[in-house]
Design an enzyme around this catalytic site. Structure first.
Site, PDB file in Angstrom:
ATOM      1  N   GLY B 144       0.824  -1.199   0.000  1.00 26.01           N
ATOM      2  CA  GLY B 144       0.000   0.000   0.000  1.00 26.01           C
ATOM      3  C   GLY B 144       0.862   1.254   0.000  1.00 26.01           C
ATOM      4  O   GLY B 144       2.053   1.220   0.321  1.00 26.01           O
ATOM      5  N   CYS B 145       0.246   2.376  -0.380  1.00 24.67           N
ATOM      6  CA  CYS B 145       1.004   3.616  -0.554  1.00 24.67           C
ATOM      7  C   CYS B 145       1.494   4.191   0.777  1.00 24.67           C
ATOM      8  O   CYS B 145       2.669   4.496   0.940  1.00 24.67           O
ATOM      9  CB  CYS B 145       0.170   4.646  -1.312  1.00 24.67           C
ATOM     10  SG  CYS B 145      -1.495   4.876  -0.661  1.00 24.67           S
ATOM     11  N   TYR B 146       0.584   4.321   1.748  1.00 22.29           N
ATOM     12  CA  TYR B 146       1.021   4.786   3.066  1.00 22.29           C
ATOM     13  C   TYR B 146       2.055   3.831   3.655  1.00 22.29           C
ATOM     14  O   TYR B 146       3.000   4.232   4.317  1.00 22.29           O
ATOM     15  CB  TYR B 146      -0.160   4.831   4.030  1.00 22.29           C
ATOM     16  CG  TYR B 146      -1.027   6.049   3.952  1.00 22.29           C
ATOM     17  CD1 TYR B 146      -0.492   7.322   4.114  1.00 22.29           C
ATOM     18  CD2 TYR B 146      -2.406   5.931   3.771  1.00 22.29           C
ATOM     19  CE1 TYR B 146      -1.318   8.444   4.073  1.00 22.29           C
ATOM     20  CE2 TYR B 146      -3.236   7.046   3.729  1.00 22.29           C
ATOM     21  CZ  TYR B 146      -2.688   8.305   3.884  1.00 22.29           C
ATOM     22  OH  TYR B 146      -3.496   9.404   3.852  1.00 22.29           O
ATOM     23  N   VAL B 147       1.830   2.529   3.409  1.00 16.18           N
ATOM     24  CA  VAL B 147       2.697   1.517   4.003  1.00 16.18           C
ATOM     25  C   VAL B 147       4.116   1.638   3.482  1.00 16.18           C
ATOM     26  O   VAL B 147       5.087   1.511   4.238  1.00 16.18           O
ATOM     27  CB  VAL B 147       2.142   0.111   3.711  1.00 16.18           C
ATOM     28  CG1 VAL B 147       3.039  -0.941   4.324  1.00 16.18           C
ATOM     29  CG2 VAL B 147       0.716  -0.007   4.224  1.00 16.18           C
TER      30      VAL B 147
END
EC number: 1.2.1.38
Lengths: 348, 348, 348, 348
Positions: B144-147
């Site tokens: 994921g992007c935030y991750v």
């Protein structure tokens, strides 16, 4: 009609003050100065205004005013204030000059403080916490924009002795950087986002800590200088590609585990009579406070991490600056506190 | 030339994949599907493209592809993947379906997991930490992007066993919410800023925690499932009025007090050979990664508060999604890792 | 590898040139200068770049370069160019210095022209109209951003002798005003829109008129100075709250009434072999050209009013500036015209 | 206190009406309806409002109101209005239903007109031109946003018989497209700019033409239907990445050549008593009218092209919609025309 003058009327805080005071039914705006624009008509500097009056020299504005609002860079108010008070004027200062104990001020602003005695007289103009002291004040220090959001976000916890530690992410629109800031070019900021002054270096940090320490030591209304209780915050401000608006999101560790429901009850009770603070279940959005004097607060427990997350949004030029100055002015002069102020934002 | 197909090519991740793969010298983009747009030419759905090829039915795209990239909503990849692998295709999945252990997935996504066995085979496609596992993989779960931002911000600390606790403010541009999200109307979002899914409810939280726990337990390269070490984060995502870009700002408490200089040395060393991670003294700005595969990391000690503040910026559609998928594709296929990817952003 | 240097590399045009030339397979970027930043590393001035090379004095850059690109304020190129050519360098100039006949230049730019002889040698670098002249050129004058859009919008009509009169609304993103323009503060421009330099005072007007008059007089390819045919345009530029992008919308009165279908056929035929001009039925959007060298053209008849409306969109830093310079460079040096350039935009 | 109800209160026009009427000292806002949100509290649909009242069924709102404001999609007002008038209500309609002669309406809106008789009774609510007719009106048709800007830009010329022909570029913020428009996703519109509905197809065109033809035929105040004089405009609307604001820039050919000074005198004289129209030498900026009822007009001669360029800016939700509705309401009810309205914008 009270005669009010504004020094530093070409910055964003000054401009918002003019907008608000022009519609104030008890105020006569007798003049405004700007070192840079003396002699120019108002509409040239403020395209939104249909006002042909001229920016005038500071002395002229002062001479005609009963109340002087200082919207000047840091370091000037402490030079001007003694003379103004001596001449019988009352003063609202939007700078940092009278917000911090002189020794703290000197450490954070890198300037020698020239009116330490006046600091002791100055009242810290955050009505929601220190309302009782404002009516009699000759000199009111208007709080910083981030500070207003952070303090009101955490005040109920601090006043109840529940605040163990807090980590604050602040996010601000670009107008908070002032009108002449070199680093606010559109093409550099639009579609961009960044932290700035991190690592505990932003000058608003000690002001937040001092407010919360006072609340922790003494509860809401009384006020003495130099509380013993200390609060240490870690604060990261960010610059967001929008013009107005501040959001503070806080990670808070409590001294005692309270349920989300009890925390919400505490906040509701703390702010129930406050005309400009709305505590809601719905999460704050800065646009909900746009061009108003509203502070919008909400919270959530993070049960997994054992923390509370608290959020506060406001308009940095409204409750974060000019709106709060008008609120203080109203209290100083015995007018209804909300005169000329909006409780609701402009949307969309 | 490897024949690649994209399923779900009308979302923002799919669009960015097309842009990148059209300039990939070793890839032949054999087709793209979109349930909603089958039969329409590409340029109608993607105005930036001069491409008259049609969106085709999923089966046709699959039939012609050697590698299939799934840019579909959560819950579909776990249905499709078994058949694709059986048919001899290799798969990069951009959804959350293969990122978490099935029981964790079910708890956070509210869906029964339909391919738990495949989860054990799937490789987690974060090359900077797990590069060695990717070349042989048949199925890669793209993070994921935030991750990606949060994990790369904290990885050096976790891998050294220095991570005590961390509080993360995430800030994302609007494209992260997808192309058909009802709540992304311009007039509601411009000049607006807000937290969303706070209180530990965002689905990216367990993915971050899992990554960091792995690093804490085993260091960088080895990988086994179900590490014993636990990491608990508190994460607050925010929606920022811009199109692309993610910034994660972390307040980190260390197990051991290290100087800022030593921490910077640790980060520099950890990332010195990484083509897409730039660790600098200068603070990250999302625009510095715009339309690229760059991750920009920096840190500051907050000595007053006894914490470290770490920052990571990237383009949520680049390294946060499509760029990383291409990086994984390159590793899977034995191409130079950076093929078709930019290391530097578009500015202004 | 051809050795290329950039003078004026800290402005937006210079920055975009660096981005493009760093990925150019036949160019070695040997240096860049900026009067203001000499000695500073590139990444400090351009946060998107991971490049520690220093801005160097102009003379050093010139000494090492075979081709010099001038991205300097108006008035400087005409001083530097004679020496550069004498030293055997080839030059692409992004300023207005060699775009207009000296007497026209002097009238519109308010500066005496210092190299009138070189103007006669200079080739006007709009490849779609004057491609044949570019390969042999020692000095190429890169067209203005509005001019490129307006000229390509109207060229097919002018070349056919159909252009009677035209009224042009130009709309530009803020980066067109340059990196140090005082009037580009975010808070003043966001959520704002305004015309500027109206009343026929914008310097791009005579450049557009000259281009169209040439086409009117002589058709597409041949070129002589001082065409007899005159074209008079009325042009209103507007500043739009976005970073990149120019749109020109033209109201055009034709000498002869043609159907929309015939007009579209004329445009298609005129631009059918042009790699960077896309004429479509769909209306242009500036984002469709973002960060690319694309020009997107479309038209509609307004049957009620008896006019044609023509639209052209491009990226003012791409085809409107740096992209076109690279296109000219490729032609001058005999490389494929599109090397290092994108034909499709970044979306979203 | 006059009891006012709003039907269609969840759209942007409805929301702005609520904001304005909540601060109106002579109006009691007795209710608001929204087919989609009946039963929900106001604050859920309008996050800026601290108002727990519920959206109610249309009939209930109507029953309690003396004046009903219709902020509904086109085609509904003409069904509701007859019943409302019969029940003794007075009506302000924000839709297009009563702005155009029924046969023109049917041609442009593609709907059969259901109340042609009422069209003849309806008063066109553009106070600056038709103020005298509004006080007695039972039914006021509130003008379109582009139309208000274009008409006020050209009215002085039309009324003097000077208007030969005009070509108008309109540029609008996104809120003009309504709150539920599918094509207003942030990521598609930010950093984007485009024309839409060109070629003489925008429905506001005949409304502009009709207004100007009336003025041309009869001067400012008198009004009859079906003027013989015709005006043909060519209009290109554009969508601009901002929330509020409309700018119309007009290229105008005059019947008689007047100097810029005489034209300015004509405009000043025409608008000298208008509280909400400011004609200035300074060029309009939409932000100067933000959240206000101001129209900002300016002009320039283009001597080279033999044209006049006229500019008008306003807030599409203010003077372009809800502000103008309140202005009409004030006139209908005999209140001071500017009650609850701002003459100056919010800046920055």
């Amino acid at each position: 009609m009270v005669r009010v003058g504004i020094l530093g009327a070409s910055g964003y805080g000054g401009g918002e003050l003019i907008r608000l005071l022009k519609r104030h039914p008890e105020v006569s705006l007798v003049g405004f100065s700007s070192r840079r624009h003396t002699g120019r008509p108002l509409y040239e500097v403020w395209p939104q205004l249909l006002d042909e009056r001229l920016f005038r020299p500071q002395e002229e504005v002062v001479a005609e005013a009963e109340v002087v609002i200082l919207a000047l860079p840091n370091g000037i108010a402490m030079e001007l204030a003694p003379g103004l008070l001596e001449a019988g004027k009352r003063v609202v200062d939007l700078s940092g000059d009278f917000r911090l104990p002189p020794e703290v001020y000197e450490a954070w602003y890198g300037l020698p403080h020239k009116s330490p005695a006046l600091y002791r007289e100055a009242v810290y103009g955050l009505p929601e916490l220190f309302r009782a002291e404002i009516p009699g004040a000759r000199l009111v220090a208007n709080p910083g924009c981030y500070v207003t959001a952070a303090t009101l976000a955490l005040a109920p916890l601090a006043a109840e002795g529940l605040l163990e530690e807090a980590f604050l992410a602040g996010m601000s629109g670009v107008s908070g950087a002032g009108r002449e800031a070199e680093e606010t070019f559109f093409a550099e900021l639009n579609e961009n986002l960044r932290p700035y002054k991190p690592g505990g270096t932003h000058r608003h940090t000690p002001e937040m800590e001092l407010n919360l320490a006072r609340l922790k030591a003494q509860g809401r209304w009384p006020r003495t200088h130099g509380p013993k209780e200390e609060v240490r915050l870690s604060f990261i401000p960010h610059l967001v590609p929008m013009t107005r608006g501040i959001l503070v999101s806080a990670f808070v560790r409590l001294r005692e585990d309270l349920s989300e429901m009890r925390l919400e009850a505490l906040y509701r009770s703390f702010y129930q009579d406050e005309p400009f603070v709305s505590f809601t279940r719905a999460l704050p959005q800065t646009k909900g406070a746009y061009a108003s004097n509203r502070v919008w607060v909400s919270l959530r427990k993070d049960e997994r991490a054992g923390l509370v997350q608290v959020f506060a949004a406001l308009d940095n030029l409204g409750k974060g600056m000019a709106g709060q100055a008008v609120q203080n002015l109203n209290l100083m002069l015995g007018f209804p506190e909300g005169l000329a102020l909006d409780r609701e934002g402009v949307w969309p």
